[in-house]
Scaffold this active site. Structure first.
Site, PDB file in Angstrom:
ATOM      1  CB  SER A 185      45.473  53.256  12.636  1.00  0.00           C
ATOM      2  OG  SER A 185      44.819  54.430  13.054  1.00  0.00           O
TER       3      SER A 185
ATOM      4  CD  GLU B 286      42.988  54.936   9.945  1.00  0.00           C
ATOM      5  OE1 GLU B 286      42.985  55.034  11.196  1.00  0.00           O
ATOM      6  OE2 GLU B 286      44.016  55.034   9.252  1.00  0.00           O
TER       7      GLU B 286
ATOM      8  CD  GLU C 276      43.095  52.355  15.756  1.00  0.00           C
ATOM      9  OE1 GLU C 276      44.101  53.069  15.774  1.00  0.00           O
ATOM     10  OE2 GLU C 276      42.910  51.418  16.535  1.00  0.00           O
TER      11      GLU C 276
ATOM     12  CB  CYS D 286      48.028  53.318  20.632  1.00  0.00           C
ATOM     13  SG  CYS D 286      46.926  52.008  20.280  1.00  0.00           S
TER      14      CYS D 286
ATOM     15  CD  GLU E 125      57.208  61.584  12.429  1.00  0.00           C
ATOM     16  OE1 GLU E 125      57.560  61.951  13.585  1.00  0.00           O
ATOM     17  OE2 GLU E 125      57.855  60.789  11.734  1.00  0.00           O
TER      18      GLU E 125
ATOM     19  CD  GLU F  13      53.488  58.134  20.938  1.00  0.00           C
ATOM     20  OE1 GLU F  13      53.324  58.089  22.181  1.00  0.00           O
ATOM     21  OE2 GLU F  13      52.687  57.627  20.140  1.00  0.00           O
TER      22      GLU F  13
ATOM     23  CE  LYS G 210      52.164  55.523  24.665  1.00  0.00           C
ATOM     24  NZ  LYS G 210      51.368  55.719  23.453  1.00  0.00           N
TER      25      LYS G 210
ATOM     26  CB  CYS H 240      49.949  49.604  28.352  1.00  0.00           C
ATOM     27  SG  CYS H 240      49.971  50.295  26.715  1.00  0.00           S
TER      28      CYS H 240
HETATM   29 FE1  HC1 Z   1      49.103  52.493  26.676  1.00  0.00          FE
HETATM   30 FE2  HC1 Z   1      47.616  53.894  25.153  1.00  0.00          FE
HETATM   31  S1  HC1 Z   1      46.992  51.943  26.085  1.00  0.00           S
HETATM   32  S2  HC1 Z   1      49.585  52.942  24.476  1.00  0.00           S
HETATM   33  O1  HC1 Z   1      49.526  50.847  26.346  1.00  0.00           O
HETATM   34  O2  HC1 Z   1      46.839  53.474  23.494  1.00  0.00           O
HETATM   35  O3  HC1 Z   1      51.726  53.688  27.283  1.00  0.00           O
HETATM   36  O4  HC1 Z   1      48.343  52.301  29.517  1.00  0.00           O
HETATM   37  O5  HC1 Z   1      48.404  55.293  27.475  1.00  0.00           O
HETATM   38  O6  HC1 Z   1      48.606  56.625  24.263  1.00  0.00           O
HETATM   39  O7  HC1 Z   1      45.071  54.973  26.188  1.00  0.00           O
HETATM   40  C1  HC1 Z   1      50.780  53.137  27.148  1.00  0.00           C
HETATM   41  C2  HC1 Z   1      48.715  52.282  28.452  1.00  0.00           C
HETATM   42  C3  HC1 Z   1      48.415  54.355  26.807  1.00  0.00           C
HETATM   43  C4  HC1 Z   1      48.156  55.613  24.568  1.00  0.00           C
HETATM   44  C5  HC1 Z   1      46.037  54.679  25.788  1.00  0.00           C
END
Ligand code: HC1
Ligand code: SF4
Length: 573
Positions: free
Chosen positions: A318, A281, A278, A298, A365, A360, A357, A502
């Protein structure tokens, strides 16, 4: 201040606070159900009734402000009877299958029944029987357990500004539902799970995927690996009675070892990888006139919110996959090759503080090999349940380290778990790469803390990079609207769907209103995150030896063709 008496106790309290708060300051506990400070203060459930001398009716103490001379009774016969009747009416139309409820022993309704010494329900009558909504990959809604407190509605509407659930009908037919009785799956729900975090009962919960993990672990053919997100380690202990903000990283790893995972990895390692990609980028887009601001990608709840509400910003995202998805992709490519394991036999489990998640991981993708990068996502709560099922004495486990060859992460990876952490981690790396030297001062106070929107202008070489951080979707909306209106402009923006980032994700341990209203979970858990960062020997992603090796042996350099194939994606909606 004003002078009042509560249950005969003379008190001097600050003007403007509620009776509930005044009583709390005097260590007098008034029961509540719908109340959640700053989120739901509507006096709807009538559990917190008190008697006020001279007033015609009993009053809801959570919304009644103190005034000079008020004489308040919190335990008079009229109050006790009114509360009992209210609670018995709620219980009479509640699906009371407590023994098999995911919230048993962590249910505010169950606690109230105990606190009010309910021995019998005098009004057993008709009960609602509405269908379960379990079509979403992340969230299950059980209207028969709903107590109509409206906390979820306030959260979704006022804090997240998503507004996909609301109160419908009146009287006995009252329910919380989506428009036209649709499933959460069919409306623009972001799957952030914030509604679950505030539900006092079992009406909202995550889709339980623990059986999928048990059956993978039982399958001798599979190489089952697990990774844990940065925010899990600072909250998991709450499920085992430890104080909020206790770090249990080593115990968590030990428990996962015990459960039989072939390897226990740290998502933080992949967070370091994300920073390399990132950061590259960002610098490329700044140098080559690419789309700015770069917005972090994320948080899958944020991505879904963006797709539904701000498609014009999709090009700003990103192209990096989120860290745990990157890790899944790395495990199924680089790691599979390095270890000589057939990729079809690798089963990746992610333990995340997040319900989105789960959604996700199923996105088409996110597949580097034709197989899903991550096979199953479980939340912090589900992990706690699995640990309990395993009969592990969690609090007495000896600390263990994450496994090699990818166990090493840096402090930069850890802080991803708190709002502003991705930004800070990126700044630590980008500033040194551009300057070609190392800095001692690596803490960026301006992007820390729980404010909804934070801004900073940071000197990177001879550039001034304008950065903004938003946490919570309501704050994200505000920030994006200000960019759209031309009132603000930035180079780099971090957005996390959950207020606080998170650490306060929708998959984290649930604290009742009696705790959550008076303790800031976001701040306490974030403190533990920053402590872990400060305790680590390496605190910058680009200094992580595991990441260096990965580039040397596999990806070449950040942003390479190979890196794009495995670690990046594109959201087009
Ligand atoms: Fe998260 Fe991440 S910080 S998004 O908040 O970018 O869920 O903890 O795992 O993938 O590293 C969540 C937390 C996590 C991702 C990372
Ligand atoms: Fe609203 Fe988030 Fe719950 Fe969906 S998951 S209903 S967006 S609070």
């Amino acid at each position: 201040t004003v002078n009042i008496t509560i249950d005969g106790k003379k008190l001097q309290v600050e003007q403007g606070i509620t009776i509930l708060e005044a009583a709390r300051q005097a260590s007098i506990k008034i029961p509540t159900l719908c109340f959640l400070k700053d989120i739901n203060e509507i006096g709807a459930c009538r559990m917190c009734l008190v008697e006020i001398k001279g007033a015609r009716a009993l009053q809801a103490s959570c919304v009644y402000p103190v005034a000079e001379g008020l004489e308040i009774y919190t335990q008079s016969p009229a109050v006790r009877e009114a509360r009992k009747v209210t609670l018995e009416l709620i219980l009479s139309n509640h699906d009371k299958k407590c023994l098999t409820c995911v919230r048993s022993k962590n249910c505010e309704l169950q606690s109230l029944a105990e606190e009010l010494n309910i021995k019998d329900i005098r009004f057993e009558g008709a009960s609602t029987n509405l269908p379960l909504d379990d079509f979403s990959p992340s969230i299950v809604r059980d209207p028969n357990k709903c107590v109509l407190c409206r906390r979820c509605v306030s959260m979704c509407k006022n804090i997240q500004t998503v507004s996909v659930i609301s109160a419908t009908e009146r009287g006995f037919k009252s329910a919380i539902s989506c428009a036209f009785d649709r499933s959460l799956e069919e409306v623009p729900c972001t799957m952030c799970g914030q509604c679950i975090s505030v539900c006092p009962v079992g009406a909202l919960r995550e889709k339980d995927d623990t059986e999928k993990v048990w059956s993978a672990l039982a399958n001798q053919e599979l190489h089952v690996v697990v990774q844990t997100a940065p925010a899990v380690r600072v909250a998991l202990g709450e499920e085992f009675g430890l104080p909020i903000g206790t770090r249990v990283t080593g115990k968590m790893v030990a428990a996962l070892n015990h459960m039989g995972f072939a390897k226990v990895f740290d998502t933080d390692t992949a967070a370091d990888l994300t920073i390399m990609e990132e950061g590259t980028e960002l610098l490329n887009r700044i140098k080559n006139g690419g789309k700015l601001p770069v917005i972090t990608s994320c948080s899958p709840g944020w991505i879904k919110f963006c797709e539904h509400n701000y498609p014009e910003f999709l090009e700003n995202l990103s192209s990096c996959k989120s860290p745990h998805q990157m890790f899944g992709a790395v495990l199924k490519t680089y790691y599979a090759e390095k270890m000589g394991i057939d990729v079809k036999k690798i089963f990746v489990v992610s333990v995340m503080p997040c319900t989105a998640k789960k959604f996700e991981a199923q996105r088409p993708e996110l597949s580097a090999t034709g197989l899903p990068d991550v096979d199953v996502v479980i939340t912090t709560r589900e992990l706690a349940r699995m640990i309990k099922e395993s009969g592990i004495d969690f609090n007495n486990l000896e600390d263990k380290d994450f496994d090699d060859p990818m166990g090493n992460a840096t402090g930069a990876g850890v802080i991803f778990g708190a709002t502003g952490g991705v930004m800070e981690a990126a700044l630590r790396t980008v500033s040194e790469i551009v300057a070609g030297k190392s800095f001692d001062d690596i803490e960026y106070a301006a992007v820390r803390g729980i404010e909804g929107i934070k801004e900073a202008t940071v000197a990177i070489g001879d550039m001034k990079v304008k950065a903004a951080v938003a946490n919570g979707l309501g704050s994200a909306r505000k920030l994006l609207d200000s960019i759209k209106a031309g009132e603000a402009s930035y180079d780099f923006v971090e957005i996390m769907a959950c207020p606080g980032g998170c650490v306060n994700g929708g998959g984290q341990p649930i604290q009742p209103s009696s705790v959550r209203s008076w303790t800031d979970l976001r701040a306490e858990r974030a403190k533990a995150i920053y402590e872990e960062d400060a305790s680590l020997p390496i605190r910058k992603s680009h200094e992580n030896p595991v990441i260096k090796e990965m580039y040397d042996k596999y990806f070449g350099k950040p942003g390479s063709h190979k890196a794009h194939e495995v670690l990046h994606t594109h959201y087009i909606s």
